[in-house]
Structures are given as structure tokens and as C-alpha cells.
Design an enzyme around this catalytic site. Sequence first.
Site, PDB file in Angstrom:
ATOM      1  N   PRO A 170      52.810  34.630 -13.804  1.00 43.61           N
ATOM      2  CA  PRO A 170      51.471  35.125 -14.131  1.00 43.61           C
ATOM      3  C   PRO A 170      51.090  34.780 -15.575  1.00 43.61           C
ATOM      4  CG  PRO A 170      52.930  36.931 -13.446  1.00 43.61           C
ATOM      5  CD  PRO A 170      53.747  35.685 -13.434  1.00 43.61           C
ATOM      6  N   SER A 183      50.800  37.475 -19.443  1.00 36.26           N
ATOM      7  CA  SER A 183      51.453  38.711 -19.031  1.00 36.26           C
ATOM      8  C   SER A 183      52.830  38.887 -19.656  1.00 36.26           C
ATOM      9  CB  SER A 183      51.576  38.744 -17.509  1.00 36.26           C
ATOM     10  OG  SER A 183      52.449  37.724 -17.091  1.00 36.26           O
ATOM     11  N   GLY A 184      53.146  38.063 -20.661  1.00 33.93           N
ATOM     12  CA  GLY A 184      54.415  38.246 -21.367  1.00 33.93           C
ATOM     13  C   GLY A 184      55.598  37.592 -20.701  1.00 33.93           C
ATOM     14  N   LEU A 185      55.355  36.777 -19.676  1.00 34.34           N
ATOM     15  CA  LEU A 185      56.483  36.123 -19.000  1.00 34.34           C
ATOM     16  C   LEU A 185      56.636  34.660 -19.420  1.00 34.34           C
ATOM     17  CD1 LEU A 185      56.452  37.599 -15.380  1.00 34.34           C
ATOM     18  CD2 LEU A 185      57.771  38.296 -17.356  1.00 34.34           C
ATOM     19  N   GLY A 186      55.919  34.258 -20.432  1.00 30.82           N
ATOM     20  CA  GLY A 186      56.147  32.926 -20.999  1.00 30.82           C
ATOM     21  C   GLY A 186      55.546  31.792 -20.190  1.00 30.82           C
ATOM     22  N   SER A 187      54.430  32.039 -19.493  1.00 31.00           N
ATOM     23  CA  SER A 187      53.892  30.995 -18.615  1.00 31.00           C
ATOM     24  C   SER A 187      53.538  29.726 -19.397  1.00 31.00           C
ATOM     25  CB  SER A 187      52.676  31.495 -17.844  1.00 31.00           C
ATOM     26  OG  SER A 187      51.598  31.736 -18.709  1.00 31.00           O
ATOM     27  N   ALA A 216      54.758  28.517 -22.271  1.00 35.52           N
ATOM     28  CA  ALA A 216      55.948  27.776 -22.714  1.00 35.52           C
ATOM     29  C   ALA A 216      56.673  27.147 -21.527  1.00 35.52           C
ATOM     30  CB  ALA A 216      56.887  28.709 -23.478  1.00 35.52           C
ATOM     31  N   ALA A 217      56.642  27.824 -20.367  1.00 38.26           N
ATOM     32  CA  ALA A 217      57.322  27.275 -19.191  1.00 38.26           C
ATOM     33  C   ALA A 217      56.587  26.032 -18.679  1.00 38.26           C
ATOM     34  CB  ALA A 217      57.413  28.334 -18.092  1.00 38.26           C
ATOM     35  N   ASP A 242      59.555  32.153 -27.241  1.00 34.24           N
ATOM     36  CA  ASP A 242      59.307  31.786 -25.837  1.00 34.24           C
ATOM     37  C   ASP A 242      59.824  30.394 -25.509  1.00 34.24           C
ATOM     38  OD1 ASP A 242      57.958  34.173 -25.730  1.00 34.24           O
ATOM     39  OD2 ASP A 242      56.218  33.368 -24.674  1.00 34.24           O
TER      40      ASP A 242
HETATM   41  O1  PMV Z   1      54.469  35.539 -24.866  1.00 30.49           O
HETATM   42  P1  PMV Z   1      54.682  36.995 -24.939  1.00 30.49           P
HETATM   43  O2  PMV Z   1      53.517  37.820 -24.547  1.00 30.49           O
HETATM   44  O3  PMV Z   1      55.993  37.396 -24.325  1.00 30.49           O
HETATM   45  O4  PMV Z   1      54.809  37.450 -26.466  1.00 30.49           O
HETATM   46  C1  PMV Z   1      55.533  36.813 -27.417  1.00 30.49           C
HETATM   47  C2  PMV Z   1      56.160  37.796 -28.317  1.00 30.49           C
HETATM   48  C3  PMV Z   1      55.484  38.114 -29.617  1.00 30.49           C
HETATM   49  O5  PMV Z   1      56.527  38.570 -30.479  1.00 30.49           O
HETATM   50  C4  PMV Z   1      54.466  39.223 -29.444  1.00 30.49           C
HETATM   51  C5  PMV Z   1      54.780  36.915 -30.262  1.00 30.49           C
HETATM   52  C6  PMV Z   1      55.726  35.823 -30.716  1.00 30.49           C
HETATM   53  O6  PMV Z   1      55.222  34.732 -30.993  1.00 30.49           O
HETATM   54  O7  PMV Z   1      56.934  36.040 -30.838  1.00 30.49           O
END
Ligand code: PMV
Length: 315
Positions: free
Chosen positions: A98, A101-105, A107-108, A149
Site C-alpha cells: 500500500p 502507509s509506512g511499508l516502504g512502497s 523504496a521497494a 527505507d
Molecule cells: O516510509 P515510512 O512512512 O516508513 O517513514 C520513514 C520513517 C521516517 O523516520 C518517518 C522518515 C525517514 O526518512 O526516516
Amino acid sequence: MRIVTASAPGKVILFGEHAVVYGRPAIAVPVDRVQATAEVRRYAKGGIRILAPDLGEDSLLAELPPDHPLGIVVRGALVELGQTAEAGLRITVRSTIPIASGLGSGAAVSTAIVRALAGYFERPLALADVSRLAFEAEKVYHGSPSGVDNTVIAYERPVYFVRDRTLETFCATRPFTLLIGDTGVASPTKETVGDVRRAWQAEPDRFELLFDLCAEITRRARAAIEAGEPALLGPLMDRNQDLLAEMGVSSPELEGLIEAARRSGALGAKLSGGGRGGNMIAYVEAEEADVVSAALLQAGARDVILTRISAETRN
Ligand code: PMV
């Protein structure tokens, strides 16, 4: 016709998000249950066509603006591989991760593209180079990313990450189980990172202290994971969540899921990633996973993913 496909996992941050942007450590692990894939094949019409059907993207590289993350990663990879942008290539990207949502989409997707292009041109790249190329696109997604990420996703191992320091990967000596609950609320990391920066500028002493407290929790968590004492992780997660709430990056939706997890037997829970939406994580005993997972769905989680951090190098 030659077709090369490569993939990359999602990730979750276990400890230290936001503080990691300010030089404190973070712990992140890959999540294999969700994946981005990129397919590269010849494109007879010439030029480089980039398709991302899930994002409604279908463009020629030459037409993408210079700050388009897919364009940045494709251009960067081609330079690294000694290729020109004239090559006739069709790059198709898909992802089950997703977005926002913090799952690294992001970067993946970048990592999968770099890997697929390296495979297509039969030029294997070092993990550090894959990570560096993905980082360039992260700057567009995140503003001032720490690099956690792209690092955990390119290396596909648990990482203890400190910005601008040599990477440390590490292993759990006992496996442990996490549930990842999606609030269904999209929350771009760029916004929460920007808000934390403004709050830090307004109250530097308070925020430096919050970041230091997060750093201490992250160090203790790593020691607990390496010592095979994952039971200690629950209270550490709860304390990290309190600090993130003080930073202003929690939300009612996240707190609803975190409370539901704790009430139904999770040993600890916190938001993961940028916050304000996206995903939370709960540390559970394996035999409690079904009960906690049901409670999360009952409390409104859009989706729940179970991931196991194994005692080997990968989960
Ligand atoms: O990509 P996310 O939503 O998992 O967030 C990255 C984590 C943060 O510390 C909030 C930002 C960063 O660049 O490290």
C-alpha cells in the site's frame, strides 16, 4: 524476447522512526509478504516507456519531469549501468505494497526497478549501489529521508540504521511474530516529517530530548532481539508509541488499533513509519496472532499482515 523481472519486499520500522532523521538509530525489518516487482523488456519503438498500472502511469522517460521519482531511479540506474536513455525498453512496475502507509512502497518500487535493469543488462550491482540509487528517488517521496527505507529493502535484512554511518545488519537469536495493521488512512511521510521538523525548530530542547529517549529505546530493543529476549520488546514498543504521540504523529485511527491490539493480548504496539495514518505494528505471541488479528479487523483495520522475524538473517 528477453524479459527480466525483479522484486523487492516491503518493510516496517520497529523502533526509532522520526528520531532517525535527526541522527538517532532506528531498527527496520523487511516484510516479504508484500512485494514490488519490475519487468524490463525490449521496446521496439525506441525510447524508454515506463508503465505503472496501479498508479495510472504510462509515460516515456523523456516526457517525465526531472523530479519524477520513477524517472530519477531509471535515469540513475541507466547511468550506473553505462547505458543511454535511448535504449528501447519497456519497464512495467507493479506492487502489492500500500502507498503512503509506512511499508516502504516507494523504496521497494525503486529497488525492484534498479534490480530489473541490472538483470536486463547483466551487470550485477552491489547492495550499497542499489540502495544509493533508490535513495535518490526517496528524496522526492520524503523530502529529507534518513535512508532507512531504501537500506532495509535493498539489503533485505534486519538493520540497525544510523544516518550517514556504516550499515549494521543484525540477527534475532529467537524468532518473534508481528502483526501489521493498516488504518487505511494514507499519510504521506513527507508531511509528517515536515511537521516534526517545524515542531523541532519551535521547541528544539523538547524534541532533542524526545529523540534521545527514542534512541535509548532502540538500543535496548536491539540488545533484547540479539539476546533472544523478545518479551522485552512489548513495553519498549509502548514507550516508543508514547514518544511518537508526543511528537504529534499519532492519530485517533492509529490509537484505536493500538488499543485494540493491546486489549486483545498483544505484548506491545506502536505506529510504524511516518504516522498520522498508515500502519501500526503489534508484537504478539505466535499463538495469540489470530485473536489479535481478529480484534484489529474488528476495530477497523483495513488489512492485517502477519510477519515473522526469523532467527536467521531474513524474515
Ligand atoms: O516510509 P515510512 O512512512 O516508513 O517513514 C520513514 C520513517 C521516517 O523516520 C518517518 C522518515 C525517514 O526518512 O526516516
